[in-house]
Design an enzyme around this catalytic site. Structure first.
Site, PDB file in Angstrom:
ATOM      1  CG  LEU A   1      76.763  24.999  -9.205  1.00 15.63           C
ATOM      2  CD1 LEU A   1      77.171  23.678  -8.818  1.00 15.63           C
ATOM      3  CD2 LEU A   1      76.613  25.084 -11.064  1.00 15.63           C
ATOM      4  CD  GLU A   2      67.796  28.820  -9.259  1.00 12.33           C
ATOM      5  OE1 GLU A   2      67.493  27.799  -9.247  1.00 12.33           O
ATOM      6  OE2 GLU A   2      67.127  29.729 -10.012  1.00 12.33           O
TER       7      GLU A   2
END
Length: 461
Positions: free
Chosen positions: A228-229
């Site tokens: 997750l960015e």
């Protein structure tokens, strides 16, 4: 059908068929069939395919640059730079794949047994990518996933569907076996169905915190890698020994490039009191030089934001801050194209700001930056860490040892000195707190697209 509305003029730029449950099922079945064939290839064989895949996109860079500008509004003079960055990252990840994926072997001369650890692909993975840097965000996961032996299903933003189409065309030109790389155009409901399916073994998402939570919720019933960015509120600290001119030049660009629509763009700046006035004066003067307008025009270096709603969100943050005492130093009247209820928004430089204001604490993702005066390093570090985000932070000065010491105290994934808003493909790209989890780029970027498998062999008696 999906319709991509261009922020340039509000016209429908592209229309594509939206995929549904039957399409998802077909894609998953095809991917599962392709996985053992692709995984069985050597790294060198996969590298040949993926190099052709990357080169096929680069060959169309001029047409692609125009498409990016029409889809999300970045000035045409800047869009080709994304394809160069895409190629740099892709070729680096291809180059380091052999080393990153090599076995870890334990050698004991007095023991005839054999023990080693391999990195093996995890299977069918889904990459979910946003519109703001549509190639740069997606390549971070796509290339290492494929190089590691996984097969990929890409779901791109409805704002940039042509990027997905370009990837699919490149995969065909490169001769990738059928099912190794596929694209789907999905709404939120069907995206949740895709990532929640038991055949998906890894998910890599770039987007908002809200979107990241939605992805995690879709994975509650299984245990798979989830990268997750999720963006940031990235700070800069201009120290007392900084080169003001250099700091101004780079921080103005870091704040306003791509209309501030960068997860690692500069959104808040803390300046030592001894340099504050000089820095602010220089920053304002540089900001006034921007040309806001139609991104297809050569003189434009600041285009529209992606949507009117996004621009209005930033306008709301600015208004809230000014109601609490903030002052805007760059009059909107200097930018004729900046109009209410449109995606065209002029750059804003705010002073007299503090952390009671959303513009200093909530991600803006637009052309606004707040600048605060600080007395010393301790105050600067406290304010930099006073955030729910932690993607990057930058330090500006001449003493590298001091910057290293301060950098160790900053809660962030990357610390820069005398630069910002930049990714080095040889370094791990990661975040802390609400900026997400997982790692892309560098040799470590292969950790999240593989699993380890141990072998412990003993000779028979």
């Amino acid at each position: 059908m999906i319709h991509t509305i261009s922020p340039i003029d509000g016209s429908i730029y592209y229309t594509a068929e939206e995929h549904g449950p039957k399409d998802i099922e077909q894609a998953l079945n095809l991917a599962e069939s392709a996985f053992p064939i692709w995984a069985d290839l050597s790294i060198a064989e996969r590298a040949t395919y993926i190099t052709l895949f990357v080169d096929a996109i680069v060959q169309d860079k001029n047409d692609i640059a125009l498409e990016i500008t029409w889809q999300m509004g970045r000035p045409l003079g800047q869009s080709p730079g994304e394809i160069k960055g895409f190629a740099d990252r892709a070729h680096y990840m291809i180059k380091v794949a052999e080393e990153a994926l090599s076995d870890y072997r334990l050698i004991d001369k007095d023991n005839p047994d054999k023990r080693w650890v391999e990195r093996v692909p995890i299977g069918v993975v889904s990459v979910l990518s946003p519109w703001n840097y549509p190639f740069l965000t997606s390549v971070n996961a796509i290339v290492p996933a494929l190089m590691a032996g996984n097969v990929v299903i890409l779901k791109h933003s409805f704002q940039t569907p042509l990027v997905a189409e370009r990837y699919a065309e490149a995969a065909a030109k490169a001769g990738l076996p059928k099912g190794v790389f596929q694209i789907v155009h999905l709404n939120h409901k069907n995206t949740a169905q895709l990532v929640g399916d038991g055949r998906i073994k890894g998910v890599y998402f770039t987007g908002s915190v809200k979107g990241g939570i939605a992805i995690q919720n879709s994975l509650l019933n299984k245990f798979i890698p989830c990268g997750l960015e999720l963006g940031g509120k990235d700070p800069a600290y201009v120290m007392a020994d900084a080169n003001v001119e250099h700091s101004v030049e780079n921080l103005v660009d870091g704040a306003f490039f791509n209309s501030g629509q960068s997860c690692c763009g500069i959104e808040r700046i803390y300046v030592h009191e001894s340099l504050y006035d000089k820095f602010v004066d220089g920053f304002v003067a540089a900001t006034k030089q921007y040309k806001l307008g139609n991104p297809l025009h050569a003189e434009t270096n600041l285009g529209p934001m992606v949507k009117t709603d996004a621009a209005n969100y930033v306008r709301k943050q600015i208004a809230q801050a000014m109601a609490k005492g903030a002052k805007s130093l760059v009059p909107e009247s200097l930018f004729a194209a900046s109009k209410k209820d449109s995606p065209y928004l002029s750059p804003h430089v705010l002073v007299n700001v503090d952390h009671s204001m959303e513009v200093m604490t909530e991600e803006s993702f637009g052309p606004v930056v707040g600048i605060m005066k600080v007395k010393n390093d301790e105050e600067a570090i406290r304010l930099m860490n006073d955030s729910q985000y932690g993607l990057t932070a930058s330090l500006w000065g001449t003493d590298m040892d001091r910057a290293i010491s301060l950098g160790k105290k900053i809660e962030t994934g990357t610390v820069f000195m005398n630069r910002c808003d930049y990714l080095d493909p040889a370094l791990a790209w990661t975040g802390v707190k609400n900026s997400g989890s997982g790692v892309t780029l560098s040799k470590m970027g292969y950790d999240h697209v593989t699993r380890v498998k141990s072998f412990n062999f003993r000779k028979g008696e």
